[in-house]
Design an enzyme around this catalytic site. Structure first.
Site, PDB file in Angstrom:
ATOM      1  N   HIS A  52      41.153  38.058  35.725  1.00  0.00           N
ATOM      2  CA  HIS A  52      42.378  38.567  35.119  1.00  0.00           C
ATOM      3  C   HIS A  52      42.405  40.090  35.051  1.00  0.00           C
ATOM      4  CE1 HIS A  52      43.807  34.623  34.092  1.00  0.00           C
ATOM      5  NE2 HIS A  52      42.761  34.345  33.352  1.00  0.00           N
ATOM      6  N   GLU A 152      36.679  25.785  29.120  1.00  0.00           N
ATOM      7  CA  GLU A 152      37.952  26.291  28.598  1.00  0.00           C
ATOM      8  C   GLU A 152      39.114  25.347  28.884  1.00  0.00           C
ATOM      9  OE1 GLU A 152      38.795  30.018  30.505  1.00  0.00           O
ATOM     10  OE2 GLU A 152      37.982  29.364  32.431  1.00  0.00           O
TER      11      GLU A 152
END
Length: 260
Positions: A52, A152
């Site tokens: 990211h 996650e």
């Protein structure tokens, strides 16, 4: 208590595997000079976020070089659980990779295979930079890098024990934002799922402990990181450079306006 031993890049993977408490910092900006400055502040590792973050390969390579100059271990959260991205980060000199979105034991095995040279895995031999600091013999390189997989997702949480048990997985690492969303949160910080989130953290910790492996988690700030270490996590990453830059700039501006 956080280990007070001096930084030793070659021993980072060993310290992580053995459960020493280590504290890292997260970098998302392509700014090697700033990254080098951050790396001198005392963290055990600096993680560059290629998933990211705002950097491509040249920025990643420059960031790892800057971290090396400060004598600290460089980690990379790779773009995906993919042999190319994992190999590229390790070839650039990363001391380990954090692999996102690992949901099954098979996916964990895929990450392991990409991280290590044969016979453990099928990483391609030919690093032009990593051999300067890691290895260069394949067996030594295997010993000196860490394969960390992220829990996650709903499937990752459900399979946490089996993922932790995969040979070659060195540690589990919780991505709290995606995990909270996976639990039904309306946002990455939604307090409505606090109870479910806390239970999920316990599940991952128990899975890691049962496999004799460390568990880590990303934290928004120092106080949260301290609390997670006290909770039983053995490594934590703190915030990121862009968030702290914005916060500091806002604080200075607020002080200026407050002085009028």
């Amino acid at each position: 208590m956080i280990s007070e031993s001096p930084h030793d890049d070659s021993g980072f993977a060993g310290r992580l595997r053995s459960g020493h408490q280590v504290v890292g910092y997260w970098v998302v900006c392509d700014n090697p000079v700033a990254t080098e400055r951050i790396a001198t502040t005392g963290y055990d590792y600096i993680c560059l976020d290629a998933q990211h973050g705002l950097m491509e390969y040249r920025g990643l390579l420059a960031g790892i070089t800057a971290i090396d100059a400060a004598g600290v271990a460089a980690m990379v959260r790779v773009q995906a659980n993919d042999q190319f991205w994992i190999g590229q980060a390790l070839d650039a000199g990363a001391r380990g990779v954090i692999v996102p979105m690992v949901g099954t034991p098979a996916e964990a095995q895929q990450a392991v295979a990409a991280c290590y040279f044969p016979p453990t895995g099928h990483r391609s031999n030919g690093a032009l930079r990593a051999g300067l600091r890691i290895g260069p013999a394949p067996a030594r390189a295997n010993a000196e890098i860490a394969c960390v997989v992220m829990i996650e997702t709903a499937s990752g949480l459900r399979n946490a024990a089996e993922i932790a048990a995969v040979a070659g997985v060195d540690a589990l690492y919780i991505g709290p934002s995606d995990l909270r969303l996976a639990l039904g949160g309306a946002s990455p910080t939604d307090p409505a799922v606090d109870a479910e989130f806390d239970a999920a953290l316990r599940t991952v910790l128990e899975a890691a402990n049962a496999a004799g492996k460390p568990a880590g988690i990303h934290c928004p700030d120092g106080p949260t990181a301290r609390r997670r270490l006290e909770q039983g996590f053995t490594f934590v990453s703190v915030a990121n450079d862009l968030t702290h830059l914005e916060r500091t700039v806002r604080d200075h501006l607020a002080n200026v306006h407050g002085a009028r």
